[in-house]
Design a protein around this motif. Structure first.
Motif, mmCIF file in Angstrom:
data_model
loop_
_atom_site.group_PDB
_atom_site.id
_atom_site.type_symbol
_atom_site.label_atom_id
_atom_site.label_comp_id
_atom_site.label_asym_id
_atom_site.label_seq_id
_atom_site.Cartn_x
_atom_site.Cartn_y
_atom_site.Cartn_z
ATOM 1 N N ALA A 229 0.829 -1.206 0.000
ATOM 2 C CA ALA A 229 0.000 0.000 0.000
ATOM 3 C C ALA A 229 0.862 1.254 0.000
ATOM 4 O O ALA A 229 0.533 2.254 -0.659
ATOM 5 C CB ALA A 229 -0.931 0.000 1.213
ATOM 6 N N LEU A 230 1.989 1.205 0.704
ATOM 7 C CA LEU A 230 2.912 2.345 0.706
ATOM 8 C C LEU A 230 3.449 2.613 -0.701
ATOM 9 O O LEU A 230 3.560 3.766 -1.131
ATOM 10 C CB LEU A 230 4.080 2.084 1.668
ATOM 11 N N GLY A 231 3.802 1.533 -1.389
ATOM 12 C CA GLY A 231 4.298 1.686 -2.758
ATOM 13 C C GLY A 231 3.254 2.287 -3.671
ATOM 14 O O GLY A 231 3.546 3.177 -4.486
ATOM 15 N N GLU A 232 1.997 1.800 -3.547
ATOM 16 C CA GLU A 232 0.917 2.334 -4.360
ATOM 17 C C GLU A 232 0.656 3.803 -4.033
ATOM 18 O O GLU A 232 0.423 4.629 -4.925
ATOM 19 C CB GLU A 232 -0.359 1.517 -4.135
ATOM 20 N N MET A 233 0.715 4.140 -2.747
ATOM 21 C CA MET A 233 0.479 5.522 -2.340
ATOM 22 C C MET A 233 1.584 6.440 -2.850
ATOM 23 O O MET A 233 1.329 7.555 -3.321
ATOM 24 C CB MET A 233 0.390 5.608 -0.808
ATOM 25 N N LYS A 234 2.818 5.969 -2.783
ATOM 26 C CA LYS A 234 3.936 6.775 -3.269
ATOM 27 C C LYS A 234 3.804 7.034 -4.766
ATOM 28 O O LYS A 234 4.047 8.150 -5.249
ATOM 29 C CB LYS A 234 5.257 6.061 -2.971
ATOM 30 N N ALA A 235 3.398 6.000 -5.519
ATOM 31 C CA ALA A 235 3.203 6.164 -6.957
ATOM 32 C C ALA A 235 2.067 7.143 -7.241
ATOM 33 O O ALA A 235 2.150 7.969 -8.166
ATOM 34 C CB ALA A 235 2.913 4.810 -7.604
ATOM 35 N N LEU A 236 0.988 7.062 -6.445
ATOM 36 C CA LEU A 236 -0.143 7.966 -6.634
ATOM 37 C C LEU A 236 0.274 9.409 -6.379
ATOM 38 O O LEU A 236 -0.100 10.320 -7.125
ATOM 39 C CB LEU A 236 -1.284 7.565 -5.694
ATOM 40 N N ILE A 237 1.054 9.629 -5.322
ATOM 41 C CA ILE A 237 1.519 10.984 -5.021
ATOM 42 C C ILE A 237 2.403 11.512 -6.144
ATOM 43 O O ILE A 237 2.325 12.679 -6.533
ATOM 44 C CB ILE A 237 2.264 10.996 -3.664
ATOM 45 N N TRP A 238 3.254 10.652 -6.690
ATOM 46 C CA TRP A 238 4.090 11.038 -7.825
ATOM 47 C C TRP A 238 3.234 11.457 -9.013
ATOM 48 O O TRP A 238 3.529 12.429 -9.704
ATOM 49 C CB TRP A 238 4.976 9.852 -8.236
ATOM 50 N N GLN A 239 2.173 10.693 -9.269
ATOM 51 C CA GLN A 239 1.307 11.007 -10.404
ATOM 52 C C GLN A 239 0.606 12.344 -10.220
ATOM 53 O O GLN A 239 0.408 13.099 -11.174
ATOM 54 C CB GLN A 239 0.277 9.897 -10.590
ATOM 55 N N MET A 240 0.214 12.654 -8.990
ATOM 56 C CA MET A 240 -0.500 13.889 -8.726
ATOM 57 C C MET A 240 0.433 15.092 -8.694
ATOM 58 O O MET A 240 0.075 16.177 -9.152
ATOM 59 C CB MET A 240 -1.253 13.776 -7.393
ATOM 60 N N ARG A 241 1.641 14.912 -8.155
ATOM 61 C CA ARG A 241 2.595 16.016 -8.065
ATOM 62 C C ARG A 241 3.974 15.500 -8.436
ATOM 63 O O ARG A 241 4.765 15.120 -7.564
ATOM 64 C CB ARG A 241 2.622 16.607 -6.641
ATOM 65 N N PRO A 242 4.286 15.442 -9.729
ATOM 66 C CA PRO A 242 5.561 14.877 -10.164
ATOM 67 C C PRO A 242 6.760 15.626 -9.608
ATOM 68 O O PRO A 242 6.906 16.825 -9.834
ATOM 69 C CB PRO A 242 5.491 15.002 -11.688
ATOM 70 N N GLN A 243 7.611 14.929 -8.893
ATOM 71 C CA GLN A 243 8.820 15.538 -8.368
ATOM 72 C C GLN A 243 9.838 15.663 -9.493
ATOM 73 O O GLN A 243 10.087 14.732 -10.233
ATOM 74 C CB GLN A 243 9.384 14.686 -7.236
ATOM 75 N N GLY A 244 10.419 16.834 -9.628
ATOM 76 C CA GLY A 244 11.442 17.051 -10.636
ATOM 77 C C GLY A 244 10.920 17.664 -11.913
ATOM 78 O O GLY A 244 11.711 18.001 -12.794
ATOM 79 N N LEU A 245 9.591 17.842 -12.042
ATOM 80 C CA LEU A 245 9.071 18.421 -13.273
ATOM 81 C C LEU A 245 9.541 19.859 -13.446
ATOM 82 O O LEU A 245 9.658 20.352 -14.565
ATOM 83 C CB LEU A 245 7.543 18.364 -13.295
ATOM 84 N N GLU A 246 9.819 20.515 -12.317
ATOM 85 C CA GLU A 246 10.352 21.872 -12.419
ATOM 86 C C GLU A 246 11.731 21.880 -13.075
ATOM 87 O O GLU A 246 12.190 22.905 -13.577
ATOM 88 C CB GLU A 246 10.417 22.524 -11.032
ATOM 89 N N ASN A 247 12.399 20.716 -13.091
ATOM 90 C CA ASN A 247 13.708 20.600 -13.737
ATOM 91 C C ASN A 247 13.612 20.025 -15.144
ATOM 92 O O ASN A 247 14.637 19.757 -15.776
ATOM 93 C CB ASN A 247 14.632 19.722 -12.895
ATOM 94 N N GLY A 248 12.380 19.807 -15.620
ATOM 95 C CA GLY A 248 12.194 19.302 -16.978
ATOM 96 C C GLY A 248 11.556 17.932 -17.000
ATOM 97 O O GLY A 248 11.597 17.168 -16.028
#
Length: 369
Positions: A229-248
């Motif tokens: 569940a932690l893995g799924e939640m981490k992936a969901l958070i990434w999808q909602m707010r992609p980390q690093g998109l400010e860098n391209g």
């Protein structure tokens, strides 16, 4: 036409423009109203993008010679009004331009023209922004009076101002949507994610403290569920707010693949600054493709290629996994793939999927910029 009638026409057009939020619907309704109140018979509106591509977004009473083959003659090729618009030689209402599209249709005997030979053309704009052209005409009408052109210019200005308002509203909505996704991502990270982490630690402690085999197995099972569940939640958070998109986009997709446990081979050709809308679409498409690779491809290796040019961006995501049966002539089999195709086509891009059992999967996204 009296001054009073002109003011009444402008008022009716303004009311329509102020109520609308869908660009194509607004333009179609305004064109119909314009022809009705002015007594003109035929009209069409081209929207023209920054690359010079024109799109027929509204039309009324076009003759058969211009509507055949799904309006192909109106959607393809050049004409004098569009060419003059590109060269910035069309800055106000023009008092009749002979229609090259109609002349070509007559020469090719493509169908009836209903005695439409000429049209007035007016650029649509607001300030320094240009949006396209408004064209109107009537059978056997080869001249517009100065007061008619003045009225068309006033209406074109209203349309241009409304188009600018609609575009600004759309940008505000997109910004608000991104902000809301970021807020939800923060809330999930600070609440549900932490609770799952605590559950995992508690289950682990239960495994270590319990002596009975069945109890240990139960706690171990709970720990595995919490980790999943932690893995799924981490992936969901990434999808909602992609980390690093400010860098391209490349940095963001690389980080997402790393989070999924995928090894990415990246190839890059060219450099260009993408608009926020295109970058967001590429991110959403890329993350869906990488997630599919993790879940279904039965491989941890994936190739990611970008080719940038002044006109377009090409993104290719390819794996050498198990693949699946796919017939391009049939409907796309999954919701995720359908969403990728829809996101691409929303930006006037092209989506190509290739896959076969034992031959992996390849997704090509080509978007004009």
């Amino acid at each position: 036409m009296s001054r009073y009638n002109e003011i009444a026409i402008l008022k009716e057009i303004a009311e329509l423009l102020n109520e609308g939020t869908d660009m194509k619907v607004v333009l179609s309704e305004v064109l119909t109203k314009l022809l009705n109140v002015t007594g003109l018979h035929t009209g069409w509106i081209f929207l023209i993008d920054e690359r010079g591509n024109h799109q027929l977004v509204a039309h009324e009473s076009l003759p058969p010679a211009l509507t055949s083959n799904n309006h192909h003659r109106m959607c393809q090729g050049d004409c004098w009004c569009v060419n003059r618009y590109h060269k910035r030689k069309l800055t106000k209402a023009s008092n009749i331009i002979e229609c090259k599209r109609i002349e070509d249709a007559v020469a090719e005997k493509a169908g009836k023209t209903c005695d439409l030979t000429h049209h007035a053309t007016v650029p649509l704009g607001a300030g320094d922004e240009r949006f396209g052209l408004l064209n109107v005409g009537s059978p056997n009408k080869a001249h517009f009076q100065p007061e008619e052109l003045a009225l068309l210019e006033a209406i074109a200005f209203q349309i241009g101002t409304s188009l600018k308002r609609i575009k600004l509203t759309q940008r505000e909505q997109e910004t608000a949507l991104i902000a809301e996704r970021n807020r939800l991502a923060r809330d999930l990270h600070d609440s549900v994610n932490q609770l799952l982490f605590s559950l995992s630690l508690t289950a682990r402690a239960g495994v270590e403290m319990s002596e009975e085999k069945e109890v240990k197995q139960t706690f171990s099972y709970l720990q595995d569920l919490a980790q999943e569940a932690l893995g799924e939640m981490k992936a969901l958070i990434w999808q909602m707010r992609p980390q690093g998109l400010e860098n391209g986009i490349i940095s963001s997709l690389t980080g997402y693949a790393d989070m999924l446990g995928l090894a990415v081979d990246i190839k890059l050709n060219g450099v260009v600054c993408l608009s926020g809308r295109v970058e967001e679409a590429l991110w959403r498409i890329g993350q869906e493709a990488l997630a599919n690779c993790k879940k279904h491809a039965q491989t941890s290796e994936v190739a990611l290629m970008f080719h940038f040019s002044k006109e377009s961006v090409l993104m290719i995501i390819e794996d050498k996994g198990c693949g699946f049966n796919y017939d391009p002539n049939l409907e796309i089999p999954s919701l995720g793939l359908k969403n990728m195709k829809a996101r691409t086509e929303a930006l006037d891009g092209s989506f190509c999927l290739t896959s076969a059992p034992g031959s992996g999967t390849k997704i090509e996204i080509h978007i004009p910029i």
